[in-house]
Design a protein around this motif. Structure first.
Motif, PDB file in Angstrom:
ATOM      1  N   PRO A 112       0.847  -1.189   0.000  1.00  0.00           N
ATOM      2  CA  PRO A 112       0.000   0.000   0.000  1.00  0.00           C
ATOM      3  C   PRO A 112       0.889   1.249   0.000  1.00  0.00           C
ATOM      4  O   PRO A 112       1.794   1.356   0.829  1.00  0.00           O
ATOM      5  N   VAL A 113       0.671   2.137  -0.961  1.00  0.00           N
ATOM      6  CA  VAL A 113       1.584   3.271  -1.131  1.00  0.00           C
ATOM      7  C   VAL A 113       0.789   4.582  -1.177  1.00  0.00           C
ATOM      8  O   VAL A 113      -0.268   4.651  -1.803  1.00  0.00           O
ATOM      9  N   ASP A 114       1.337   5.598  -0.529  1.00  0.00           N
ATOM     10  CA  ASP A 114       0.786   6.950  -0.665  1.00  0.00           C
ATOM     11  C   ASP A 114       1.512   7.601  -1.838  1.00  0.00           C
ATOM     12  O   ASP A 114       2.698   7.953  -1.739  1.00  0.00           O
ATOM     13  N   ALA A 115       0.822   7.737  -2.949  1.00  0.00           N
ATOM     14  CA  ALA A 115       1.456   8.218  -4.179  1.00  0.00           C
ATOM     15  C   ALA A 115       2.114   9.589  -3.982  1.00  0.00           C
ATOM     16  O   ALA A 115       3.164   9.863  -4.583  1.00  0.00           O
ATOM     17  N   GLN A 144     -14.502   6.877  -6.205  1.00  0.00           N
ATOM     18  CA  GLN A 144     -14.620   5.742  -5.275  1.00  0.00           C
ATOM     19  C   GLN A 144     -13.602   4.643  -5.582  1.00  0.00           C
ATOM     20  O   GLN A 144     -13.070   4.012  -4.688  1.00  0.00           O
ATOM     21  N   GLU A 145     -13.355   4.420  -6.889  1.00  0.00           N
ATOM     22  CA  GLU A 145     -12.579   3.250  -7.301  1.00  0.00           C
ATOM     23  C   GLU A 145     -11.105   3.557  -7.583  1.00  0.00           C
ATOM     24  O   GLU A 145     -10.237   2.752  -7.264  1.00  0.00           O
ATOM     25  N   ASN A 146     -10.839   4.685  -8.226  1.00  0.00           N
ATOM     26  CA  ASN A 146      -9.510   4.907  -8.802  1.00  0.00           C
ATOM     27  C   ASN A 146      -8.865   6.220  -8.391  1.00  0.00           C
ATOM     28  O   ASN A 146      -9.545   7.203  -8.106  1.00  0.00           O
ATOM     29  N   LEU A 147      -7.536   6.161  -8.414  1.00  0.00           N
ATOM     30  CA  LEU A 147      -6.761   7.388  -8.243  1.00  0.00           C
ATOM     31  C   LEU A 147      -6.074   7.680  -9.578  1.00  0.00           C
ATOM     32  O   LEU A 147      -5.402   6.816 -10.146  1.00  0.00           O
ATOM     33  N   LYS A 148      -6.239   8.895 -10.045  1.00  0.00           N
ATOM     34  CA  LYS A 148      -5.554   9.284 -11.278  1.00  0.00           C
ATOM     35  C   LYS A 148      -4.412  10.220 -10.936  1.00  0.00           C
ATOM     36  O   LYS A 148      -4.589  11.122 -10.107  1.00  0.00           O
ATOM     37  N   GLU A 183      -5.180  15.240   3.273  1.00  0.00           N
ATOM     38  CA  GLU A 183      -5.155  14.014   4.085  1.00  0.00           C
ATOM     39  C   GLU A 183      -6.544  13.780   4.688  1.00  0.00           C
ATOM     40  O   GLU A 183      -7.285  14.750   4.892  1.00  0.00           O
ATOM     41  N   PRO A 184      -6.962  12.553   4.984  1.00  0.00           N
ATOM     42  CA  PRO A 184      -6.230  11.314   4.731  1.00  0.00           C
ATOM     43  C   PRO A 184      -6.321  10.932   3.249  1.00  0.00           C
ATOM     44  O   PRO A 184      -7.386  10.988   2.660  1.00  0.00           O
ATOM     45  N   ARG A 185      -5.171  10.552   2.698  1.00  0.00           N
ATOM     46  CA  ARG A 185      -5.126  10.275   1.263  1.00  0.00           C
ATOM     47  C   ARG A 185      -5.403   8.797   0.964  1.00  0.00           C
ATOM     48  O   ARG A 185      -4.982   7.940   1.742  1.00  0.00           O
ATOM     49  N   PRO A 186      -6.076   8.514  -0.160  1.00  0.00           N
ATOM     50  CA  PRO A 186      -6.283   7.110  -0.536  1.00  0.00           C
ATOM     51  C   PRO A 186      -4.947   6.471  -0.922  1.00  0.00           C
ATOM     52  O   PRO A 186      -4.059   7.153  -1.441  1.00  0.00           O
ATOM     53  N   LYS A 187      -4.823   5.166  -0.651  1.00  0.00           N
ATOM     54  CA  LYS A 187      -3.573   4.466  -1.014  1.00  0.00           C
ATOM     55  C   LYS A 187      -3.804   3.550  -2.205  1.00  0.00           C
ATOM     56  O   LYS A 187      -4.918   3.072  -2.434  1.00  0.00           O
ATOM     57  N   ILE A 188      -2.714   3.335  -2.951  1.00  0.00           N
ATOM     58  CA  ILE A 188      -2.788   2.407  -4.085  1.00  0.00           C
ATOM     59  C   ILE A 188      -1.817   1.261  -3.828  1.00  0.00           C
ATOM     60  O   ILE A 188      -0.865   1.394  -3.053  1.00  0.00           O
ATOM     61  N   PRO A 238      -6.193   1.411  -9.133  1.00  0.00           N
ATOM     62  CA  PRO A 238      -7.311   1.186  -8.220  1.00  0.00           C
ATOM     63  C   PRO A 238      -6.930   1.532  -6.771  1.00  0.00           C
ATOM     64  O   PRO A 238      -5.806   1.248  -6.339  1.00  0.00           O
ATOM     65  N   ILE A 239      -7.866   2.145  -6.060  1.00  0.00           N
ATOM     66  CA  ILE A 239      -7.634   2.532  -4.659  1.00  0.00           C
ATOM     67  C   ILE A 239      -7.855   1.315  -3.761  1.00  0.00           C
ATOM     68  O   ILE A 239      -8.742   0.502  -4.009  1.00  0.00           O
ATOM     69  N   ILE A 240      -7.021   1.190  -2.716  1.00  0.00           N
ATOM     70  CA  ILE A 240      -7.216   0.107  -1.740  1.00  0.00           C
ATOM     71  C   ILE A 240      -8.420   0.461  -0.868  1.00  0.00           C
ATOM     72  O   ILE A 240      -8.502   1.559  -0.322  1.00  0.00           O
ATOM     73  N   LYS A 241      -9.370  -0.480  -0.780  1.00  0.00           N
ATOM     74  CA  LYS A 241     -10.586  -0.241   0.007  1.00  0.00           C
ATOM     75  C   LYS A 241     -10.260  -0.314   1.500  1.00  0.00           C
ATOM     76  O   LYS A 241      -9.559  -1.240   1.945  1.00  0.00           O
TER      77      LYS A 241
END
Ligand SMILES: Nc1ncnc2c1ncn2[C@@H]1O[C@H](COP(=O)(O)OP(=O)(O)OP(=O)(O)O)[C@@H](O)[C@H]1O
Ligand SMILES: [Mg+2]
Length: 345
Positions: A192-195, A264-268, A224-229, A339-342
């Motif tokens: 899991p990474v914070d881009a 909801q699903e993805n980080l671009k 923050e809090p940022r989504p992780k990939i 895709p973002i980690i749920k």
């Protein structure tokens, strides 16, 4: 008598008698060998009966086989034609079969050669890395003045040599990456990474290059809090280094903007520049191995055309997508999607 005509007559009266006594039709196949061409015919003798069924007279009919013979001959010649066509196609099929066999052999050979090429590249690249590291080390030692003070002219030459060794280093690393990716030997340590962290690091490393060209790099991280990939952070850094590096390389005024879009699903991650851009035709080939756009604007820019191929391959193998929007003389925009980690509830 031995006259065949007479013999025929005797035979015929015999047939008549049988037809009469047996009270039924008799058919005999006969031929006239004196006719030209010889003719075959049926002789049919039929008794004519009264109401009681008693034979009263005999009718003698001659039915020529001429038409049937013609038909037979025709059918035979047509069959021959069909047969030869069939044989022709069977032969064609056989020839094709052998040609296919030849291709199969050729294909195997090609695969061998391809393997040899892969082996050669990976061995050669490894063997190049060690001496190159030594050259780089010594050159930077001289530049840092470890061996003593150097003349400005000498320094200039050594700086040129150093820049070229660095280019060679990039090329060798790219070739190694390609051969590893093609042979499936690339390692992925997925976490899991914070881009934002990785993006900031890459920008810091490239900032000098941008400033040399008076280009401004801006980055807007998500709050923050940022989504992780879920990616390998080293490979993500390599992807960003390629894309931001390209943006700097192919831009001459303005700057580079890096920002996000998220659902909801993805980080671009979007990398947008105000550079030379490209035509729709060039865009189609952009991700091909060794493909470089050739025109007066790109003429003096060095490169191998492997960066984007490697980038796309890395993105795909980490379950991401990459695409590009661009307009000539306006700029380009590369987007990578992961895709973002749920969050576990
Ligand atoms: N941001 C950009 N703006 C305009 N053209 C670009 C941009 N990025 C890539 N290109 C075009 O796409 C081509 C392929 O890019 P790629 O990164 O694969 O190779 P390269 O930069 O030429 O060499 P290298 O292998 O060193 O990266 C480039 O040669 C360039 O013409
Ligand atoms: Mg590049």
């Amino acid at each position: 008598s031995s006259n065949p005509k007479n013999l025929g007559l005797i035979y015929k009266s015999l047939q008549n008698t049988i037809a009469w006594v047996e009270n039924k039709s008799i058919a005999t196949l006969a031929s006239d060998t004196e006719a030209a061409p010889p003719e075959r015919f049926w002789v049919v003798i039929t008794p004519l009966k009264d109401t009681a069924g008693q034979a009263k007279a005999l009718v003698d009919m001659r039915v020529s086989l001429k038409d049937i013979d013609v038909l037979t001959r025709k059918t035979l010649s047509q069959s021959l034609i069909i047969l030869s066509i069939t044989v022709f196609f069977v032969l064609l099929l056989l020839i094709n079969h052998f040609r296919f066999f030849e291709y199969a052999v050729l294909f195997r050979r090609l695969k061998e050669v391809d393997q040899m090429k892969d082996d050669f590249i990976s061995i050669a690249s490894h063997e190049l890395k060690t001496p190159m590291a030594a050259i780089k080390g010594y050159l930077s030692m001289i530049l840092e003045g470890v061996v003593g003070k150097i003349e400005p002219k000498t320094k200039e030459h050594i700086e040129k040599a150093f820049a070229n060794v660095k280019r060679l280093d990039v090329l060798v690393n790219e070739l190694l990456d390609v051969s590893r990716l093609e042979q499936g030997r690339t390692q992925f340590d997925m976490q899991p990474v914070d881009a934002a962290t990785v993006i900031s690091q890459v920008i810091d490393e490239l900032r000098v290059k941008a400033e040399e060209k008076k280009l401004k790099i801006t980055y807007q991280p998500l709050p923050e809090p940022r989504p992780k990939i879920f990616v390998d952070s080293d490979h993500l850094a390599q992807i960003l280094d390629n894309l931001i590096g390209n943006a700097i390389k192919y831009t001459f005024k303005g700057g580079i903007q890096i920002f996000h879009q998220v659902d909801q699903e993805n980080l671009k991650i979007i990398i947008k520049d105000t550079g030379i851009g490209m035509s729709p035709e060039d865009r189609q080939h952009l991700f091909e191995k060794f493909y470089r756009i050739k025109n007066e604007k790109t003429m003096d820019i060095p490169g191998t055309g492997l960066g984007l191929w490697i980038t796309r391959e890395l993105v795909r193998r980490m379950n991401g997508k990459i695409y590009v929007d661009s307009m000539e003389n306006v700029g380009s925009q590369f987007t990578i999607v992961f895709p973002i980690i749920k969050e576990k509830e």
